[in-house]
Design a protein around this motif. Sequence first.
Motif, PDB file in Angstrom:
ATOM      1  N   THR A  81       0.847  -1.184   0.000  1.00 54.82           N
ATOM      2  CA  THR A  81       0.000   0.000   0.000  1.00 54.82           C
ATOM      3  C   THR A  81       0.885   1.238   0.000  1.00 54.82           C
ATOM      4  OG1 THR A  81      -0.130  -0.007   2.418  1.00 54.82           O
ATOM      5  CG2 THR A  81      -1.889  -1.144   1.217  1.00 54.82           C
ATOM      6  N   TRP A  82       0.343   2.343  -0.464  1.00 54.01           N
ATOM      7  CA  TRP A  82       1.111   3.583  -0.538  1.00 54.01           C
ATOM      8  C   TRP A  82       0.265   4.778  -0.113  1.00 54.01           C
ATOM      9  CZ3 TRP A  82      -0.527   7.611  -3.593  1.00 54.01           C
ATOM     10  CH2 TRP A  82      -1.490   7.302  -4.556  1.00 54.01           C
ATOM     11  N   LYS A  83       0.978   5.885   0.211  1.00 56.88           N
ATOM     12  CA  LYS A  83       0.353   7.166   0.551  1.00 56.88           C
ATOM     13  C   LYS A  83       1.206   8.282  -0.036  1.00 56.88           C
ATOM     14  CE  LYS A  83      -1.540   5.673   4.977  1.00 56.88           C
ATOM     15  NZ  LYS A  83      -1.508   5.844   6.409  1.00 56.88           N
ATOM     16  N   MET A  84       0.571   9.399  -0.271  1.00 56.81           N
ATOM     17  CA  MET A  84       1.259  10.594  -0.734  1.00 56.81           C
ATOM     18  C   MET A  84       0.928  11.715   0.223  1.00 56.81           C
ATOM     19  SD  MET A  84       3.266  11.076  -3.276  1.00 56.81           S
ATOM     20  CE  MET A  84       3.710  12.539  -4.134  1.00 56.81           C
ATOM     21  N   ASP A  85       1.928  12.387   0.763  1.00 55.09           N
ATOM     22  CA  ASP A  85       1.718  13.522   1.652  1.00 55.09           C
ATOM     23  C   ASP A  85       2.564  14.667   1.115  1.00 55.09           C
ATOM     24  OD1 ASP A  85       1.100  15.231   3.704  1.00 55.09           O
ATOM     25  OD2 ASP A  85       2.266  14.181   5.222  1.00 55.09           O
ATOM     26  N   GLY A  86       1.903  15.591   0.436  1.00 56.75           N
ATOM     27  CA  GLY A  86       2.661  16.650  -0.224  1.00 56.75           C
ATOM     28  C   GLY A  86       3.487  16.022  -1.326  1.00 56.75           C
ATOM     29  N   GLY A  87       4.777  16.236  -1.300  1.00 58.27           N
ATOM     30  CA  GLY A  87       5.670  15.651  -2.291  1.00 58.27           C
ATOM     31  C   GLY A  87       6.381  14.406  -1.796  1.00 58.27           C
ATOM     32  N   THR A  88       5.909  13.840  -0.664  1.00 56.29           N
ATOM     33  CA  THR A  88       6.562  12.655  -0.102  1.00 56.29           C
ATOM     34  C   THR A  88       5.711  11.407  -0.321  1.00 56.29           C
ATOM     35  OG1 THR A  88       7.627  14.016   1.589  1.00 56.29           O
ATOM     36  CG2 THR A  88       7.559  11.639   1.980  1.00 56.29           C
ATOM     37  N   PHE A  89       6.311  10.441  -0.980  1.00 54.27           N
ATOM     38  CA  PHE A  89       5.684   9.150  -1.247  1.00 54.27           C
ATOM     39  C   PHE A  89       6.169   8.163  -0.198  1.00 54.27           C
ATOM     40  CE2 PHE A  89       6.253   4.932  -3.186  1.00 54.27           C
ATOM     41  CZ  PHE A  89       4.970   4.662  -3.613  1.00 54.27           C
ATOM     42  N   THR A  90       5.254   7.432   0.435  1.00 51.57           N
ATOM     43  CA  THR A  90       5.621   6.366   1.368  1.00 51.57           C
ATOM     44  C   THR A  90       4.845   5.112   0.993  1.00 51.57           C
ATOM     45  OG1 THR A  90       3.931   7.035   2.975  1.00 51.57           O
ATOM     46  CG2 THR A  90       6.160   7.923   3.295  1.00 51.57           C
ATOM     47  N   ALA A  91       5.451   3.968   1.266  1.00 50.21           N
ATOM     48  CA  ALA A  91       4.796   2.697   0.971  1.00 50.21           C
ATOM     49  C   ALA A  91       5.307   1.623   1.913  1.00 50.21           C
ATOM     50  CB  ALA A  91       5.056   2.280  -0.476  1.00 50.21           C
ATOM     51  N   ILE A  92       4.463   0.631   2.138  1.00 46.71           N
ATOM     52  CA  ILE A  92       4.828  -0.580   2.870  1.00 46.71           C
ATOM     53  C   ILE A  92       4.452  -1.736   1.964  1.00 46.71           C
ATOM     54  CG2 ILE A  92       4.381  -2.018   4.897  1.00 46.71           C
ATOM     55  CD1 ILE A  92       3.707   0.596   6.401  1.00 46.71           C
ATOM     56  N   TYR A  93       5.382  -2.655   1.762  1.00 45.59           N
ATOM     57  CA  TYR A  93       5.116  -3.769   0.850  1.00 45.59           C
ATOM     58  C   TYR A  93       5.777  -5.033   1.357  1.00 45.59           C
ATOM     59  CZ  TYR A  93       9.785  -2.646  -0.858  1.00 45.59           C
ATOM     60  OH  TYR A  93      11.130  -2.394  -0.944  1.00 45.59           O
ATOM     61  N   GLN A  94       5.400  -6.146   0.737  1.00 43.30           N
ATOM     62  CA  GLN A  94       5.876  -7.469   1.134  1.00 43.30           C
ATOM     63  C   GLN A  94       6.023  -8.312  -0.127  1.00 43.30           C
ATOM     64  OE1 GLN A  94       3.072  -9.096   3.873  1.00 43.30           O
ATOM     65  NE2 GLN A  94       4.414 -10.750   4.532  1.00 43.30           N
ATOM     66  N   TYR A  95       7.114  -9.042  -0.193  1.00 40.63           N
ATOM     67  CA  TYR A  95       7.320  -9.941  -1.332  1.00 40.63           C
ATOM     68  C   TYR A  95       6.491 -11.214  -1.145  1.00 40.63           C
ATOM     69  CZ  TYR A  95      11.048  -6.857  -2.739  1.00 40.63           C
ATOM     70  OH  TYR A  95      11.765  -5.748  -3.140  1.00 40.63           O
ATOM     71  N   THR A  96       5.999 -11.746  -2.232  1.00 39.38           N
ATOM     72  CA  THR A  96       5.186 -12.956  -2.214  1.00 39.38           C
ATOM     73  C   THR A  96       5.955 -14.096  -1.552  1.00 39.38           C
ATOM     74  OG1 THR A  96       4.143 -12.235  -4.255  1.00 39.38           O
ATOM     75  CG2 THR A  96       3.865 -14.553  -3.664  1.00 39.38           C
ATOM     76  N   GLY A  97       5.328 -14.736  -0.573  1.00 33.01           N
ATOM     77  CA  GLY A  97       5.935 -15.877   0.101  1.00 33.01           C
ATOM     78  C   GLY A  97       6.882 -15.531   1.237  1.00 33.01           C
ATOM     79  N   LEU A  98       7.113 -14.250   1.500  1.00 28.84           N
ATOM     80  CA  LEU A  98       7.992 -13.839   2.600  1.00 28.84           C
ATOM     81  C   LEU A  98       7.187 -13.108   3.668  1.00 28.84           C
ATOM     82  CD1 LEU A  98      11.088 -12.475   0.658  1.00 28.84           C
ATOM     83  CD2 LEU A  98      10.796 -14.737   1.679  1.00 28.84           C
TER      84      LEU A  98
END
Length: 136
Positions: A81-98
């Motif tokens: 998932t991701w978010k945008m706050d002003g000009g800052t992009f943040t995301a949290i992700y997970q690789y399949t199977g890990l």
Amino acid sequence: MKTFNVKTFFLTVITSLFLFSSCKKNNEEILVAQPTIEGTWAGKYGAGNNVPDNYFSFIINKDGTLKVKTDASKEPNGTGTWKMDGGTFTAIYQYTGLAIKYNVAAKTDIAKGTMDGSYGIGEVSADDGTYFMTRQ
């Protein structure tokens, strides 16, 4: 009984035309497409202080989800998932199977199509390396 006056008639018609033409409304809106973060971004990441040289890509969806690719010739191998706050992009992700999650934080220039930031293991601290991406 009143008589028809041609002068008055023409004066009334000309005045009416002038009034209607000068009151023309201009409701046309100019719609300019604003660039958005959504789309495919690709670049490279590097661990620690190493120069980024490993392929890395996000497919950023409008609904707040993303897909991660670590090989340009293969299908995505992670989601998040991701978010945008002003000009800052943040995301949290997970690789399949890990079970391990990763996070990124980056300054973006959407108009130029650039993203420069850092990544980290876990969901909070993005301090394990750097990455850059450009819009594809």
